[in-house]
Every structure is written in C-alpha cells, then in structure tokens.
Design an enzyme around this catalytic site. Structure first.
Site, PDB file in Angstrom:
ATOM      1  CB  ILE A 116      -0.978   0.020   1.205  1.00 17.04           C
ATOM      2  CG1 ILE A 116      -0.246  -0.091   2.539  1.00 17.04           C
ATOM      3  CG2 ILE A 116      -2.015  -1.072   1.070  1.00 17.04           C
ATOM      4  CD1 ILE A 116      -1.171  -0.047   3.750  1.00 17.04           C
ATOM      5  CG  ASP A 117      -0.163   4.245  -2.690  1.00 16.88           C
ATOM      6  OD1 ASP A 117       0.478   3.413  -3.350  1.00 16.88           O
ATOM      7  OD2 ASP A 117      -1.212   4.783  -3.082  1.00 16.88           O
ATOM      8  CE  LYS A 118       6.983   8.728   3.127  1.00 15.07           C
ATOM      9  NZ  LYS A 118       8.004   9.705   2.661  1.00 15.07           N
ATOM     10  NE  ARG A 236      -3.170   8.360  -3.939  1.00 13.96           N
ATOM     11  CZ  ARG A 236      -1.864   8.580  -3.965  1.00 13.96           C
ATOM     12  NH1 ARG A 236      -1.013   7.561  -3.785  1.00 13.96           N
ATOM     13  NH2 ARG A 236      -1.398   9.796  -4.166  1.00 13.96           N
TER      14      ARG A 236
END
Length: 314
Positions: A116-118, A236
């Site tokens: 998962i993104d930062k 997103r």
C-alpha cells in the site's frame, strides 16, 4: 522436488550446480521427471540481506510461523528503494521477525506479496516462509484476497448523478454501489503517476459505497472501497476519474474550493489541511497458505482520519 520452490528459484539452483539427477549434476532441465528417477535438490542456507534490520515499532495484528499481518502507519514505505533506504516496513520486519524468517528465494527476508502507498495506512500480510509466500502470491494473482478500504472523498457518488451515467467505465450496481472499470497504466509524462486509458494498460475494477455524507448539500463522503484487482494507486486514480478524488491526495486530488455554506469553517479547514490521502486499508481476508483456514482481520481508522470525521460530524 520441493513444490514450494518457484520456477525462478529452481533455475537459479540448477545454475549453481545444486540439482542432480541419479547422482549426476544437472545443467538444464529438458525433460519432465520420470518414475524411478532420483532428483536431489540441495537448498543452501538462506543468506542475510544487505538491508539493515531496524528496531522500529510495529502494530502486529496477527503472527504465526508462516506469516505476519501488520497495521502499517501512514508515512511508512513498504520496501527499501532509492530515496527510502531505511525506516521501511521491511527494515522493521527484519528486526521483528529475526530468526523466524526461514528464507524466501534463498534470502532471509520477509515475503512482500502486496503493498500500500507510503501515505496510506492499514493492513498488510507478509510471508515468513517460501510456502506461505507462494500460497499468498497465488491468491493475490487470482484476485481472491478480500481487501476493503475506508476513504474520504469530495462529493457523493450517486446513481442519480447524470454526469456519472455518461462516463465510460463507470456504473452502479444494486445498493447504489459505484463500479469503476477502467484500465490503468503509467502516465505519459509523469512516471510516478498512473492514468486511465482505453484499449491499453492493465484491467482494473474498483467498487465503492457511501457509508456517511457530510455537508448541506452533501459535499464530502466517507466511502467503503474494495478491489477486484490490485493496481498501483488504483482507488486514488479511479475515484479521481469518477470526479470524487480523495481528500488530501496531492497527486490525483488537489484542494477543492468548497461552498462556504456547505460545511462549518472548522470542517473546511480540516479538509484543506489534511496532510495525506484519506485512505485506510481497513480489512483483509485470505486463506491461510498452510492451514487452508479463512482469516479475516480489521484495523480501526487511524487517529488522523478519526479526528477528521469527528470534525465533519460537528
């Protein structure tokens, strides 16, 4: 032959002279194994990685000999990369798991099967053994892993919105569930971004339903999103494509001008100052790669998102 060794791993072992057939070293495999043949595979001890183990606190939701489930905080990168060589989830797992890592692909490392993104918080499952790594990776490849997210977005997705009715790849399922089917690929000019494309890229499907709306008329929504596929930045990008970008998303969203009468001044300030994409991996479900039992985990909203919702409700 160990069924838990990947094809690429077996090729490397053959190249290293670690495979023999009836006592003779094998340089390459040209035929299938036959009854009565004796194959020997000498798997060397797993070696340590150059990546440094770091004593970083982890929120461990579940752990056994095969895998570990963690609730990643926003701001933590999953895997070391240029620009983020330390302070990552992998650095933390190398310290936390220590000698319990049996070796994946010949190295003592955690098996990262999804990311998962930062700046996205929430649940991740990580393999500790080759067997678990292959079993989990197969489930992600088949898209059978259950992954649900909570997100705060601009606007309110609704089947009655004529704009959405005319947008390619966007539709609604029973229960006013938004379904976005739009291929994704790297952006033409910004390689750090993803973009929606037609007749190219990778197939991607996202679903979302409203859990709560805020403002008069509704200006902000709390969504539950779930993935049929798992592409980079998928939620997103898809939500931005549908015109409902996530609050705080600096890449796909940006700050929107809100009607002064729709929300309180405190709520508008909280939205405009939210420092990251308001996205949290809230639940995760998969078949345990060793026992075969179904496991489901949940992680509560992080404090920043909980505080944002509290302000919006006032």
């Amino acid at each position: 032959m160990d069924a838990n060794l990947s094809r690429s791993r077996l090729v490397k072992l053959i190249e290293q002279g670690a495979v023999s057939l009836d006592g003779m070293p094998v340089s390459e495999v040209k035929t299938k194994a036959q009854p009565g043949q004796v194959w020997e595979i000498r798997v060397p001890e797993a070696v340590d990685l150059e990546t440094v183990a770091e004593d970083i606190a982890l929120d461990v939701v579940y752990e056994d000999a095969a895998l570990i489930v963690v609730n990643k905080p926003a701001g933590m990168v999953v895997h070391p990369a240029p620009g983020s060589p330390s302070g990552t989830l992998v650095n933390a797992l190398l310290h936390h798991c220590a000698d319990s890592l049996s070796g994946i692909g010949g190295a003592k490392r955690p098996g990262i099967v999804h990311r998962i993104d930062k700046e996205t918080s929430g649940l991740l499952v990580v393999a500790k053994t080759d067997e678990a790594h292959h079993g989990l990776a197969a489930q992600f490849e088949k898209h059978t892993v259950e992954r649900h997210y909570h997100a705060v977005c601009y606007g309110t997705p609704d089947a009655a919105d004529p704009r959405l009715g005319g947008l390619a790849g966007v539709g609604f399922e029973p229960g006013n569930i938004l379904r976005v089917t739009a291929n994704l690929t790297r952006h033409k000019t910004d390689r750090q971004r993803q973009a929606v494309v037609k007749n190219a890229g990778r197939h991607a499907v996202t679903r979302a339903r409203r859990l709560e709306t805020f403002g008069t008329p509704p200006t902000i929504s709390l969504l539950e999103c779930w993935l049929e596929t798992g592409r980079t930045h998928q939620i997103r990008v898809h939500m931005a494509y549908a015109g409902h970008s996530l609050v705080g998303d600096p890449v796909y969203g940006g700050k929107r001008k809100l009607a002064k009468t729709s929300l309180s001044e405190a709520a508008q300030d909280a939205i405009l100052s939210f420092p990251r994409q308001a996205l949290h991996a809230a639940s995760l479900g998969f078949l345990h790669p060793v026992s075969g039992e179904m496991h489901r985990f949940e992680a509560p909203l992080p404090q920043d998102m909980a505080d944002l919702l509290e302000i919006l409700r006032c």
